[in-house]
Write an enzyme that holds these catalytic residues in place. Structure first.
Site, PDB file in Angstrom:
ATOM      1  N   ALA A   1       5.455  -0.252   4.229  1.00  0.00           N
ATOM      2  CA  ALA A   1       4.831   0.337   5.491  1.00  0.00           C
ATOM      3  C   ALA A   1       5.460   0.630   6.566  1.00  0.00           C
ATOM      4  O   ALA A   1       5.364   0.880   7.188  1.00  0.00           O
ATOM      5  CB  ALA A   1       3.019  -0.824   5.870  1.00  0.00           C
TER       6      ALA A   1
ATOM      7  N   GLY B   1       6.052  -6.296  -0.788  1.00  0.00           N
ATOM      8  CA  GLY B   1       6.409  -4.933  -0.884  1.00  0.00           C
ATOM      9  C   GLY B   1       5.915  -3.957  -0.114  1.00  0.00           C
ATOM     10  O   GLY B   1       6.372  -2.953  -0.129  1.00  0.00           O
ATOM     11  N   CYS B   2       4.379  -4.292  -0.195  1.00  0.00           N
ATOM     12  CA  CYS B   2       3.293  -4.572   0.920  1.00  0.00           C
ATOM     13  C   CYS B   2       3.787  -3.616   2.444  1.00  0.00           C
ATOM     14  O   CYS B   2       3.815  -2.431   2.712  1.00  0.00           O
ATOM     15  CB  CYS B   2       2.200  -4.536   0.564  1.00  0.00           C
ATOM     16  SG  CYS B   2       1.323  -4.048  -0.748  1.00  0.00           S
ATOM     17  N   THR B   3       4.879  -4.906   2.454  1.00  0.00           N
ATOM     18  CA  THR B   3       5.020  -4.610   4.712  1.00  0.00           C
ATOM     19  C   THR B   3       6.379  -3.629   4.046  1.00  0.00           C
ATOM     20  O   THR B   3       6.313  -3.008   5.150  1.00  0.00           O
ATOM     21  CB  THR B   3       5.244  -5.849   4.252  1.00  0.00           C
ATOM     22  OG1 THR B   3       4.907  -6.898   4.561  1.00  0.00           O
ATOM     23  CG2 THR B   3       6.546  -5.975   5.708  1.00  0.00           C
TER      24      THR B   3
END
Length: 154
Positions: A48, A43-45
């Site tokens: 970003a 999710g963070c990738t």
């Protein structure tokens, strides 16, 4: 809990290059300050990469995009290199800033409780006031949603 119209809590944190970034140094600009749990997680990738893809539009609108997580500056460097990110990532290793913004909270996963970042984004106006807040962010289309909100305010 912070509300729209509140002054954004001041922060000074090192970026991926160990250069300190402060909100006061960005006075007069719109700031997209997004908090995320961990570098190199799915999710963070996605989040970003989406902010990187829309960065030219944020630049055109006079906005700076800053991602914040408890990861180290070295972790941020690897994350940026691996994912070819153009955004600035700040290291809040003590979680002091996440606590100030109210995003360091008790979470549950697979029956275990732990403290962690609740994915959240704050849009800060050029006077340093919070113009918009997104809590418990769903990653899909979030960067576009933030961009649309900014376009409506600029």
């Amino acid at each position: 809990m912070l509300k729209i119209g509140d002054n954004a809590p001041e922060l000074t944190l090192p970026n991926q290059d160990d250069v300190e970034i402060s909100l006061r140094d960005l006075a007069g600009k719109w700031i997209v300050l997004y908090f995320y749990p961990k570098d190199n997680t799915p999710g963070c990738t996605t989040e970003a990469c989406d902010f990187t893809a829309t960065l030219p539009q944020f630049d055109t609108l006079g906005a700076v995009v800053l991602g914040v997580s408890p990861d180290s500056t070295a972790s941020h460097q690897k994350f940026i290199a691996k994912q070819k990110l153009d955004i600035t990532l700040l290291s809040d290793s003590t979680t002091q800033i996440a606590q100030r913004y109210g995003v360091w909270q008790l979470k549950k996963f697979c029956g275990k409780e732990y403290m962690g970042i609740v994915r959240s984004t704050f849009l800060i106006d050029p006077e340093g006031k919070i113009a918009q807040i997104w809590s418990n962010v769903k990653v899909k289309d979030h960067a576009s949603e933030v961009k649309k909100a900014l376009e409506a305010l600029v």
